[in-house]
Design an enzyme around this catalytic site. Sequence first.
Site, PDB file in Angstrom:
ATOM      1  N   LYS A  22       0.848  -1.204   0.000  1.00 14.94           N
ATOM      2  CA  LYS A  22       0.000   0.000   0.000  1.00 14.94           C
ATOM      3  C   LYS A  22       0.875   1.243   0.000  1.00 14.94           C
ATOM      4  CE  LYS A  22      -1.733   1.581   4.021  1.00 14.94           C
ATOM      5  NZ  LYS A  22      -1.431   3.001   4.299  1.00 14.94           N
ATOM      6  N   ASN A  23       1.891   1.266   0.859  1.00 16.38           N
ATOM      7  CA  ASN A  23       2.676   2.493   1.030  1.00 16.38           C
ATOM      8  C   ASN A  23       3.687   2.725  -0.077  1.00 16.38           C
ATOM      9  OD1 ASN A  23       1.115   2.877   3.242  1.00 16.38           O
ATOM     10  ND2 ASN A  23       2.699   2.364   4.737  1.00 16.38           N
ATOM     11  N   CYS A 116      -5.628  12.174  11.748  1.00 22.35           N
ATOM     12  CA  CYS A 116      -6.276  10.865  11.670  1.00 22.35           C
ATOM     13  C   CYS A 116      -6.207  10.244  13.066  1.00 22.35           C
ATOM     14  CB  CYS A 116      -5.581   9.980  10.646  1.00 22.35           C
ATOM     15  SG  CYS A 116      -3.996   9.363  11.232  1.00 22.35           S
ATOM     16  N   ARG A 121      -0.960  14.543  12.372  1.00 23.66           N
ATOM     17  CA  ARG A 121      -0.398  14.312  11.026  1.00 23.66           C
ATOM     18  C   ARG A 121      -0.098  15.638  10.316  1.00 23.66           C
ATOM     19  NH1 ARG A 121      -1.426   8.929   9.622  1.00 23.66           N
ATOM     20  NH2 ARG A 121       0.282   9.094   8.148  1.00 23.66           N
ATOM     21  N   ASP A 305       4.488   0.917  12.219  1.00 27.22           N
ATOM     22  CA  ASP A 305       3.290   0.219  11.747  1.00 27.22           C
ATOM     23  C   ASP A 305       3.199  -1.195  12.297  1.00 27.22           C
ATOM     24  OD1 ASP A 305       3.363   1.695   8.407  1.00 27.22           O
ATOM     25  OD2 ASP A 305       2.788   2.483  10.371  1.00 27.22           O
ATOM     26  N   ARG A 397      -8.469  -0.850   4.379  1.00 30.56           N
ATOM     27  CA  ARG A 397      -7.631   0.193   3.751  1.00 30.56           C
ATOM     28  C   ARG A 397      -6.268  -0.376   3.379  1.00 30.56           C
ATOM     29  NH1 ARG A 397      -6.018   4.242   7.378  1.00 30.56           N
ATOM     30  NH2 ARG A 397      -4.704   4.749   5.598  1.00 30.56           N
TER      31      ARG A 397
HETATM   32  C1  EPZ Z   1       3.971   7.010   6.130  1.00 31.94           C
HETATM   33  O1  EPZ Z   1       3.159   8.016   6.698  1.00 31.94           O
HETATM   34  C2  EPZ Z   1       3.087   5.781   6.052  1.00 31.94           C
HETATM   35  N1  EPZ Z   1       1.923   6.057   5.211  1.00 31.94           N
HETATM   36  C3  EPZ Z   1       2.625   5.384   7.456  1.00 31.94           C
HETATM   37  O2  EPZ Z   1       1.892   4.173   7.341  1.00 31.94           O
HETATM   38  C4  EPZ Z   1       3.860   5.128   8.324  1.00 31.94           C
HETATM   39  O3  EPZ Z   1       3.450   4.833   9.637  1.00 31.94           O
HETATM   40  C5  EPZ Z   1       4.755   6.373   8.326  1.00 31.94           C
HETATM   41  O4  EPZ Z   1       5.108   6.721   6.972  1.00 31.94           O
HETATM   42  C6  EPZ Z   1       6.034   6.158   9.116  1.00 31.94           C
HETATM   43  O5  EPZ Z   1       6.750   5.088   8.569  1.00 31.94           O
HETATM   44  C7  EPZ Z   1       2.062   6.007   3.869  1.00 31.94           C
HETATM   45  O6  EPZ Z   1       3.140   5.795   3.344  1.00 31.94           O
HETATM   46  C8  EPZ Z   1       0.812   6.247   3.058  1.00 31.94           C
HETATM   47  P1  EPZ Z   1       5.894  10.495   8.209  1.00 31.94           P
HETATM   48  P2  EPZ Z   1       3.680   9.558   6.696  1.00 31.94           P
HETATM   49  O7  EPZ Z   1       5.731  11.730   7.394  1.00 31.94           O
HETATM   50  O8  EPZ Z   1       4.412   9.852   5.451  1.00 31.94           O
HETATM   51  C9  EPZ Z   1       5.571  13.778  11.641  1.00 31.94           C
HETATM   52  C10 EPZ Z   1       0.100   2.729   7.674  1.00 31.94           C
HETATM   53  O9  EPZ Z   1      -0.327   2.181   8.700  1.00 31.94           O
HETATM   54  N2  EPZ Z   1       5.519  14.762  10.539  1.00 31.94           N
HETATM   55  O10 EPZ Z   1       7.159   9.727   8.135  1.00 31.94           O
HETATM   56  O11 EPZ Z   1       2.535  10.425   7.066  1.00 31.94           O
HETATM   57  C11 EPZ Z   1       4.301  12.974  11.718  1.00 31.94           C
HETATM   58  O12 EPZ Z   1       3.310  13.658  12.468  1.00 31.94           O
HETATM   59  C12 EPZ Z   1       0.503   4.182   7.726  1.00 31.94           C
HETATM   60  O13 EPZ Z   1       0.269   2.154   6.566  1.00 31.94           O
HETATM   61  C13 EPZ Z   1       5.570  16.116  10.842  1.00 31.94           C
HETATM   62  O14 EPZ Z   1       5.657  16.507  12.004  1.00 31.94           O
HETATM   63  O15 EPZ Z   1       4.706   9.498   7.920  1.00 31.94           O
HETATM   64  C14 EPZ Z   1       4.727  11.711  12.404  1.00 31.94           C
HETATM   65  O16 EPZ Z   1       4.765  11.935  13.799  1.00 31.94           O
HETATM   66  C15 EPZ Z   1       0.241   4.804   9.080  1.00 31.94           C
HETATM   67  N3  EPZ Z   1       5.493  17.020   9.821  1.00 31.94           N
HETATM   68  C16 EPZ Z   1       6.160  11.520  11.893  1.00 31.94           C
HETATM   69  O17 EPZ Z   1       6.581  12.794  11.378  1.00 31.94           O
HETATM   70  C17 EPZ Z   1       5.384  16.617   8.513  1.00 31.94           C
HETATM   71  O18 EPZ Z   1       5.338  17.496   7.620  1.00 31.94           O
HETATM   72  C18 EPZ Z   1       6.281  10.463  10.797  1.00 31.94           C
HETATM   73  O19 EPZ Z   1       5.539  10.903   9.720  1.00 31.94           O
HETATM   74  C19 EPZ Z   1       5.334  15.241   8.232  1.00 31.94           C
HETATM   75  C20 EPZ Z   1       5.404  14.322   9.251  1.00 31.94           C
END
Ligand code: EPZ
Length: 424
Positions: A22-23, A116, A121, A305, A397
Site C-alpha cells: 500500500k505504502n 487521523c 499528522r 506500523d 484500507r
Molecule cells: C507514512 O506516513 C506511512 N503512510 C505510514 O503508514 C507510516 O506509519 C509512516 O510513513 C512512518 O513510517 C504512507 O506511506 C501512506 P511520516 P507519513 O511523514 O508519510 C511527523 C500505515 O499504517 N511529521 O514519516 O505520514 C508525523 O506527524 C501508515 O500504513 C511532521 O511533524 O509518515 C509523524 O509523527 C500509518 N510534519 C512523523 O513525522 C510533517 O510534515 C512520521 O511521519 C510530516 C510528518
Amino acid sequence: MGVWKVSGGRKLYGDIRIQGSKNAVLPIMAAAIIAGCETELLNCPQLSDVEAAMAILRHLGCKAERDGDTVSIDSRGMNRTDIPHDLMREMRSSVIFLGAILARAHKAELSYPGGCELGARPIDLHLEALRTLGADISEQGGSLNCRDTGLKGARINLAFPSVGATENVMLAACGAAGETVITNAAKEPEIIDLAEFLRKLGASISGEGTSTITISGFTPKEAVGHRVMTDRIVSATALCCTAAAGGSVTLKGVVPAYFETVTAALEAMGCEIERKTNSVKITSEGKLHAPRPIVTRPYPGFPTDAQPLLMAASLKAAGTTVFTENIFENRYRHVAELTRLGADISVVGRVAVVTGVNELFGAPVTATDLRGGAALITAALGAKGLTTVYDTGHIVRGYDDFDKTLLNLGADISFDPETLASVV
Ligand code: EPZ
C-alpha cells in the site's frame, strides 16, 4: 463498515503470497501524473486506499482502470489541478499528490489533509520543502492554494526523515529546473520503489535508501511498466498472526531484510525462523517469552506500523514486553481494545508495558485504526472463544483479502460487511 468474527485457538499452517505494498503503490500512482503518459502497475493490492487514489486520478482527468492486480493509468488527459475535500478526507495521504500536480501543472489546490486516528499528522515539512523549491503556497479556509513560480532545484534538509515529505519532494523535483538534493531523507523501502519507478519514468535520481537523495533531471517517457514491491507490514502481520496462533507458515515472494526487525523480535521470543532469498518461514508451537524492549524508529529501525502487531503477538509471552512509540503521538488506541480480551497492558505517555497472561478470551472489540484493527484480529487468533471486531472500514484500507488469507491457513475467521451497517 463491517464485522470480523474470529474463533481463536486454531493453529495456522501453509504458504502465502504477500500482497503488493500500500505504502509503495500510493506515491507511485501520484507519480504517474508527472508526465502525461501511460502507466501499467502490476501487483497492485485491492484496497480501499488504492480505490481512493484511483478516484483522485479520475477527478484530475486521468484514466485509471483495474484488471485484477494490474492498475492502468493514462495521465495524458489530465485537465484539473484540484483535489476536493471529499476525496482528501477519504485518504489523508493524498497530500502526496501535491508534489506531482505541481511538477505537471505548476499549480494545485488541495483541501487541507486533516489528522487521523494516529494524531495530528502535520504537513509542515512537506510545505517548507516545496516552498524551498519555489512553490508559492497559501493556506486559508482549510485549503492549500499552490502556484509554482517556476520550481527550481535546491538543497533540502528535512528536520525529520518524513516518508511523505521525502516522497513529495522527489515528485516535485521532477518538475524543477536543476538539481535537487534531499538530506535527512527517509530510507524506507517504499522510497526505493518510488525512485525505481521515477527512473523508469525518465528521472535521473540516485541515493534512494540512503539519507541523501539527488534528483538531477527528468526526461519523461511515454509509457512505463512497474511491479509494485511486496508489502513489508503485511509480511510482518502474517508473522505476528502465526506467532499469536501457533503453527508454521511460509511467506513467499518477500524481501526478508525489509522486515528483519520484526522477524528478529519474534525469533527472540522463541519462534523458529527460516530465512531464504525470497521467503521467510515461521514456526511457533510452544509458549513464547518476552523480547527485549521494542523502540519504534524511522527505517531501518523497528517500524511503527508493526508496533500494534508485535504487541498483539506478545500478550501471552512469559515476562514483560516494553514498547516505546517514537513516531506517532497517539498510536496506542488499540491497547484499550486488547485489554478487553484479557491482556495486561499499561501505558504511560509513549511507553506501553505488556505483562504476559496465560490466556486471552474472545470478546467484542472495535478497530481504532488500520494496524490497530489488524492487531485485534492477530490477538483474537490466540484467544479462547469468539472475538467480534467491529470495523468502520479501517482494515480493508491496507489488507487485501485478510480474512481469506487467514482462512486458507486454517483460521476460523469471517468478515460480514453488512452487520455493522445494521448496528450503527
Ligand atoms: C507514512 O506516513 C506511512 N503512510 C505510514 O503508514 C507510516 O506509519 C509512516 O510513513 C512512518 O513510517 C504512507 O506511506 C501512506 P511520516 P507519513 O511523514 O508519510 C511527523 C500505515 O499504517 N511529521 O514519516 O505520514 C508525523 O506527524 C501508515 O500504513 C511532521 O511533524 O509518515 C509523524 O509523527 C500509518 N510534519 C512523523 O513525522 C510533517 O510534515 C512520521 O511521519 C510530516 C510528518
